[in-house]
Design a protein around this motif. Structure first.
Motif, PDB file in Angstrom:
ATOM      1  N   MET A   1      16.547  12.855  -9.436  1.00 15.97           N
ATOM      2  CA  MET A   1      15.651  12.529 -10.416  1.00 15.97           C
ATOM      3  C   MET A   1      15.858  13.264 -11.751  1.00 15.97           C
ATOM      4  SD  MET A   1      13.416  10.621  -8.889  1.00 15.97           S
ATOM      5  CE  MET A   1      12.977  10.104  -7.342  1.00 15.97           C
ATOM      6  N   ASN A   2      15.193  12.488 -12.884  1.00 20.09           N
ATOM      7  CA  ASN A   2      15.189  13.238 -14.276  1.00 20.09           C
ATOM      8  C   ASN A   2      14.256  14.164 -14.390  1.00 20.09           C
ATOM      9  OD1 ASN A   2      15.602  13.767 -16.998  1.00 20.09           O
ATOM     10  ND2 ASN A   2      15.387  11.588 -17.586  1.00 20.09           N
ATOM     11  N   GLY A   3      14.490  15.271 -14.449  1.00 23.34           N
ATOM     12  CA  GLY A   3      13.357  16.493 -14.661  1.00 23.34           C
ATOM     13  C   GLY A   3      12.528  16.157 -15.944  1.00 23.34           C
ATOM     14  N   LYS A   4      13.273  15.645 -17.016  1.00 20.33           N
ATOM     15  CA  LYS A   4      12.335  15.822 -18.054  1.00 20.33           C
ATOM     16  C   LYS A   4      11.168  14.654 -17.811  1.00 20.33           C
ATOM     17  CE  LYS A   4      12.463  14.304 -23.072  1.00 20.33           C
ATOM     18  NZ  LYS A   4      11.847  13.130 -22.913  1.00 20.33           N
ATOM     19  N   ARG A   5      11.332  13.651 -16.942  1.00 19.27           N
ATOM     20  CA  ARG A   5      10.359  12.598 -17.064  1.00 19.27           C
ATOM     21  C   ARG A   5       9.371  12.831 -15.726  1.00 19.27           C
ATOM     22  NH1 ARG A   5      10.115   9.313 -21.816  1.00 19.27           N
ATOM     23  NH2 ARG A   5      12.352   9.355 -22.474  1.00 19.27           N
ATOM     24  N   ASP A   6       9.788  13.608 -14.966  1.00 20.46           N
ATOM     25  CA  ASP A   6       9.067  13.833 -13.662  1.00 20.46           C
ATOM     26  C   ASP A   6       7.936  14.672 -13.777  1.00 20.46           C
ATOM     27  OD1 ASP A   6       8.262  13.441 -11.235  1.00 20.46           O
ATOM     28  OD2 ASP A   6       9.877  14.845 -10.315  1.00 20.46           O
ATOM     29  N   ASP A   7       6.717  14.350 -14.674  1.00 23.02           N
ATOM     30  CA  ASP A   7       5.857  15.189 -15.073  1.00 23.02           C
ATOM     31  C   ASP A   7       4.512  14.964 -14.000  1.00 23.02           C
ATOM     32  OD1 ASP A   7       3.770  16.859 -15.864  1.00 23.02           O
ATOM     33  OD2 ASP A   7       3.934  16.010 -17.912  1.00 23.02           O
ATOM     34  N   ASN A   8       4.508  15.650 -12.936  1.00 24.76           N
ATOM     35  CA  ASN A   8       3.240  15.345 -11.958  1.00 24.76           C
ATOM     36  C   ASN A   8       2.393  16.503 -12.067  1.00 24.76           C
ATOM     37  OD1 ASN A   8       4.828  13.114 -11.236  1.00 24.76           O
ATOM     38  ND2 ASN A   8       6.243  14.463  -9.791  1.00 24.76           N
ATOM     39  N   THR A   9       2.201  17.339 -13.192  1.00 16.82           N
ATOM     40  CA  THR A   9       1.279  18.393 -13.276  1.00 16.82           C
ATOM     41  C   THR A   9      -0.160  17.637 -13.533  1.00 16.82           C
ATOM     42  OG1 THR A   9       1.844  18.880 -15.464  1.00 16.82           O
ATOM     43  CG2 THR A   9       2.933  20.290 -13.931  1.00 16.82           C
ATOM     44  N   SER A  10      -1.213  18.236 -13.264  1.00 15.23           N
ATOM     45  CA  SER A  10      -2.656  17.640 -13.367  1.00 15.23           C
ATOM     46  C   SER A  10      -3.649  18.269 -14.191  1.00 15.23           C
ATOM     47  CB  SER A  10      -3.226  17.315 -11.934  1.00 15.23           C
ATOM     48  OG  SER A  10      -4.442  17.051 -12.254  1.00 15.23           O
ATOM     49  N   PRO A  11      -3.913  17.680 -15.507  1.00 11.37           N
ATOM     50  CA  PRO A  11      -4.501  18.232 -16.378  1.00 11.37           C
ATOM     51  C   PRO A  11      -6.221  18.296 -15.915  1.00 11.37           C
ATOM     52  CG  PRO A  11      -4.238  16.289 -17.148  1.00 11.37           C
ATOM     53  CD  PRO A  11      -3.447  16.308 -15.748  1.00 11.37           C
ATOM     54  N   ALA A 228      21.687 -15.923 -16.102  1.00 12.83           N
ATOM     55  CA  ALA A 228      21.558 -16.373 -14.767  1.00 12.83           C
ATOM     56  C   ALA A 228      22.817 -17.282 -14.707  1.00 12.83           C
ATOM     57  CB  ALA A 228      20.391 -17.178 -14.596  1.00 12.83           C
ATOM     58  N   VAL A 229      23.563 -17.133 -13.491  1.00 10.74           N
ATOM     59  CA  VAL A 229      24.862 -17.900 -13.033  1.00 10.74           C
ATOM     60  C   VAL A 229      24.771 -18.309 -11.690  1.00 10.74           C
ATOM     61  CG1 VAL A 229      27.420 -17.947 -13.203  1.00 10.74           C
ATOM     62  CG2 VAL A 229      26.153 -16.750 -15.070  1.00 10.74           C
ATOM     63  N   GLY A 230      24.973 -19.652 -11.404  1.00 11.66           N
ATOM     64  CA  GLY A 230      24.576 -19.916 -10.188  1.00 11.66           C
ATOM     65  C   GLY A 230      23.334 -19.394  -9.444  1.00 11.66           C
ATOM     66  N   ASP A 231      23.573 -18.927  -8.452  1.00 12.27           N
ATOM     67  CA  ASP A 231      22.208 -18.128  -7.681  1.00 12.27           C
ATOM     68  C   ASP A 231      21.902 -17.062  -8.013  1.00 12.27           C
ATOM     69  OD1 ASP A 231      22.350 -20.485  -5.889  1.00 12.27           O
ATOM     70  OD2 ASP A 231      23.857 -19.642  -4.443  1.00 12.27           O
ATOM     71  N   ALA A 232      22.643 -16.380  -9.055  1.00 10.76           N
ATOM     72  CA  ALA A 232      22.340 -14.996  -9.460  1.00 10.76           C
ATOM     73  C   ALA A 232      21.512 -14.892 -10.847  1.00 10.76           C
ATOM     74  CB  ALA A 232      23.386 -14.162  -9.205  1.00 10.76           C
ATOM     75  N   PHE A 233      20.672 -13.918 -10.787  1.00 13.82           N
ATOM     76  CA  PHE A 233      20.147 -13.459 -12.189  1.00 13.82           C
ATOM     77  C   PHE A 233      19.864 -12.130 -12.415  1.00 13.82           C
ATOM     78  CE2 PHE A 233      16.187 -12.137 -14.207  1.00 13.82           C
ATOM     79  CZ  PHE A 233      16.206 -12.716 -15.323  1.00 13.82           C
ATOM     80  N   ALA A 234      20.253 -11.556 -13.502  1.00 13.11           N
ATOM     81  CA  ALA A 234      20.114 -10.149 -13.835  1.00 13.11           C
ATOM     82  C   ALA A 234      19.666  -9.813 -15.400  1.00 13.11           C
ATOM     83  CB  ALA A 234      21.509  -9.496 -13.609  1.00 13.11           C
ATOM     84  N   PHE A 235      18.906  -8.688 -15.468  1.00 13.01           N
ATOM     85  CA  PHE A 235      18.409  -8.221 -16.580  1.00 13.01           C
ATOM     86  C   PHE A 235      18.489  -6.814 -16.566  1.00 13.01           C
ATOM     87  CE2 PHE A 235      14.665  -6.079 -18.417  1.00 13.01           C
ATOM     88  CZ  PHE A 235      14.717  -6.823 -19.866  1.00 13.01           C
ATOM     89  N   ILE A 236      19.014  -6.180 -17.828  1.00 12.13           N
ATOM     90  CA  ILE A 236      19.442  -4.971 -18.180  1.00 12.13           C
ATOM     91  C   ILE A 236      18.384  -4.615 -19.487  1.00 12.13           C
ATOM     92  CG2 ILE A 236      21.084  -3.113 -18.467  1.00 12.13           C
ATOM     93  CD1 ILE A 236      23.026  -4.790 -16.830  1.00 12.13           C
ATOM     94  N   ALA A 237      17.977  -3.348 -19.466  1.00 14.47           N
ATOM     95  CA  ALA A 237      17.464  -2.781 -20.641  1.00 14.47           C
ATOM     96  C   ALA A 237      17.629  -1.268 -20.510  1.00 14.47           C
ATOM     97  CB  ALA A 237      15.898  -3.153 -20.603  1.00 14.47           C
ATOM     98  N   PRO A 238      17.758  -0.642 -21.730  1.00 12.68           N
ATOM     99  CA  PRO A 238      17.683   0.910 -21.842  1.00 12.68           C
ATOM    100  C   PRO A 238      16.559   1.448 -21.841  1.00 12.68           C
ATOM    101  CG  PRO A 238      18.073  -0.045 -24.140  1.00 12.68           C
ATOM    102  CD  PRO A 238      17.808  -1.195 -23.054  1.00 12.68           C
ATOM    103  N   PHE A 239      16.293   2.615 -21.352  1.00 12.15           N
ATOM    104  CA  PHE A 239      15.270   3.471 -21.320  1.00 12.15           C
ATOM    105  C   PHE A 239      15.117   4.497 -22.240  1.00 12.15           C
ATOM    106  CE2 PHE A 239      14.022   2.692 -16.841  1.00 12.15           C
ATOM    107  CZ  PHE A 239      13.005   2.296 -16.867  1.00 12.15           C
ATOM    108  N   GLY A 240      16.348   4.657 -22.919  1.00  9.06           N
ATOM    109  CA  GLY A 240      16.532   5.540 -24.174  1.00  9.06           C
ATOM    110  C   GLY A 240      16.839   7.154 -23.557  1.00  9.06           C
ATOM    111  N   ASP A 241      17.044   7.430 -22.465  1.00 12.00           N
ATOM    112  CA  ASP A 241      17.092   8.713 -21.827  1.00 12.00           C
ATOM    113  C   ASP A 241      18.328   8.797 -20.938  1.00 12.00           C
ATOM    114  OD1 ASP A 241      16.266   7.105 -19.318  1.00 12.00           O
ATOM    115  OD2 ASP A 241      14.797   8.512 -18.766  1.00 12.00           O
ATOM    116  N   GLY A 242      19.297   7.587 -21.048  1.00 11.93           N
ATOM    117  CA  GLY A 242      20.556   7.657 -20.261  1.00 11.93           C
ATOM    118  C   GLY A 242      20.389   6.886 -19.191  1.00 11.93           C
ATOM    119  N   TYR A 243      19.215   6.496 -19.018  1.00 13.34           N
ATOM    120  CA  TYR A 243      19.161   5.379 -17.785  1.00 13.34           C
ATOM    121  C   TYR A 243      18.868   3.970 -18.491  1.00 13.34           C
ATOM    122  CZ  TYR A 243      19.281   8.782 -13.940  1.00 13.34           C
ATOM    123  OH  TYR A 243      19.541  10.115 -13.249  1.00 13.34           O
TER     124      TYR A 243
END
Length: 517
Positions: A1-11, A228-243
């Motif tokens: 997991m990406n530690g920067k984004r894994d903010d599960n603390t509760s205010p 999309a080509v033939g039977d396959a479709f794909a989409f890619i977008a950046p998060f900006g954090d390396g993923y």
């Protein structure tokens, strides 16, 4: 997991006192996703008692399907003073490439936000939750709705106009919460929708869609691309954090959502659709899901409303899901506040369904259309896709309409017969004598904009908590009353004080007529 984004603390505490949720003047919002958080924050910010009920534990996960904020949503968040914070976290993109032929440029949008913002849903939720907490929203986590009763059957609701919500807590206990209104923002399996007996007609469109958040060794040529080509479709977008977010589908791999998913399957679909897999690795999240197209026939039953995925679900094409729900909330919140504050007739609440149900239907059509183009396989369907993408590329009105639907800025609401042509239209963030329009809208205010030199009564200042008064910086002579959600409530050419006063009385209550006298 990406530690920067894994903010599960509760205010906030996991659950606040049950006695706080029995207010016949208040609102119970069920579902603590983006739609519920925005709505609850809007109401609490203007003094409406709000209880937000959520069956999950309090945990903002760094794993979410929604990851795009469009221009109209950013405008609505700007009217709440939180868009800039999200802009700093996300990645703006000014172009979308589809099917290898269609390139949609967003930098010509008539908006301060002339781009789409790639930002995960959890980042949006964190900002909205912080705002809701600061506004005084009362949270009830690990609390599941089991029944909703209205009117005389509501028991402890206080009068025939109340609503009672029965809930079950994590420890097996039960409670009854009461309020003036209830809003179900609790997703496609909405307990509120089921409790009021509303069906959710529609169908599954595609099954076994795969999703993965991965690192890439190679960067795609386009920042955001789909094909999309033939039977396959794909989409890619950046998060900006390396993923990067990868979404894919293969027509021949129709398996249940529970079927295990590995990265090799995602790689294979991506190679088929895009020609290569860009060296994807290190998946922090993978999921398999199906896409439904469904819409409730009504968004209101008495004192119970639906918004977001509880009211409509569709494919992720175009990234319109979270955005449509947030705009539902922006439409409903100021209307509930006006009615509960005694400033508007309860009939105003009927306009929520009248305005938002057609938008939900249009989003189903547009997102479904994109998916069907992506699924094209036969020669005639592929030819149609090529013709449509060429048409949108080269015909400006078609391109403007398509962009307006995807970004949300192209929708307008129905206007009464004989109304000024601007009524129901979205107002862009125009410059005013007092600054930007969307800054003036903050606090849930109406904004009255008049010609330069117009002498409006000073008594309008008594409505300052609900009305901002400004003039155009241009020579425009139109007088416009802008609603808190940024749409034109009323407009007139060369309006005198009497006409302005009548408009203010209609939209802000009888006290406004005295202030305008």
């Amino acid at each position: 997991m990406n530690g920067k984004r894994d903010d599960n603390t509760s205010p906030i505490p996991r659950s606040q006192g049950a006695q706080d949720a029995r207010d016949p003047r208040g609102v119970i919002v069920v579902g603590a996703g983006p739609t519920g958080l925005l709505l609850a924050g809007d109401l609490a910010a203007v003094g409406v008692p709000v209880t937000l009920v959520e069956k999950r534990q309090h945990r903002i996960s760094n794993l979410s399907r929604a990851f795009v904020a469009h221009a109209r949503t950013l405008e609505q968040l700007d009217a709440r003073g939180i868009a800039d914070a999200l802009e700093a976290e996300g990645r703006p993109l000014d172009r979308i490439a589809l099917f290898g032929r269609l390139s949609v440029r967003l930098d010509t949008l008539p908006s301060r936000f002339n781009h789409l913002l790639v930002i995960p849903q959890y980042e949006v939720e964190k900002v909205l939750e912080r705002r809701a907490v600061e506004a005084g929203v009362r949270f009830r986590y690990e609390t599941e709705v089991t029944a909703v009763e209205q009117g005389g059957s509501a028991g402890g609701a206080g009068d025939a106009g109340g609503v009672a919500v029965d809930v079950r807590t994590a420890d097996g206990g039960t409670d009854r919460l009461t309020a003036a209104y209830v809003v179900g923002t609790d997703g496609h399996r909405s307990a509120v929708r089921e409790a009021v007996g509303l069906p959710f007609p529609g169908k599954s469109v595609i099954r076994s869609v795969v999703l993965a958040d991965v690192r890439l060794d190679e960067q795609p040529d386009e920042a955001l691309t789909a094909n999309a080509v033939g039977d396959a479709f794909a989409f890619i977008a950046p998060f900006g954090d390396g993923y990067h977010r990868v979404i894919g589908w293969h027509r021949g791999r129709d398996v249940p959502d529970s079927e295990p998913l590995d990265l090799d399957e995602v790689r294979e679909i991506t190679r088929l659709a895009l020609g290569r897999d860009y060296g994807m690795r290190d998946a922090r999240w993978m999921s398999r899901f199906h896409c439904d197209e469904r819409q409730a026939p009504a968004y209101r039953v008495g004192r119970v409303f639906l918004a977001g995925d509880a009211a409509h679900v569709h494919t992720p094409a175009g990234g319109q899901g979270m955005n449509t729900g947030l705009q539902d909330a922006a439409n409903l919140g100021w209307k509930l506040a006006a009615v509960l504050g005694g400033h508007a007739d309860p009939a105003l609440l009927d306009s929520y369904e009248a305005e938002r149900h057609p938008v939900g239907r249009a989003v189903l059509r547009s997102s479904g259309g994109i998916v069907r183009l992506a699924m094209a396989k036969s020669p005639w369907a592929l030819a149609l896709r090529a013709a449509l993408t060429t048409f949108v590329n080269h015909v400006p009105p078609a391109r403007t309409r398509a962009i307006g639907q995807i970004t949300g800025i192209g929708y307008r609401y129905p206007a009464p017969r004989g109304a000024h042509r601007l009524v129901g239209t979205r107002v862009p963030d125009v410059a005013l004598s007092t600054g930007r329009l969307y800054e003036s809208l903050r606090g849930g205010r109406f904004v009255l904009i008049g010609p330069r030199g117009a002498d409006r009564p000073r008594a309008l200042g008594t409505l300052g908590d609900r009305l901002a008064v400004a003039t155009w910086t241009s020579d425009r002579r139109t007088t416009v009353l802008v609603r808190p959600d940024g749409y034109v409530a009323w407009a007139a050419e060369g309006a005198d004080d009497a006409a302005v006063g009548e408009a203010l009385a209609e939209w802000l209550g009888a006290a406004a007529l005295g202030a305008a006298a």
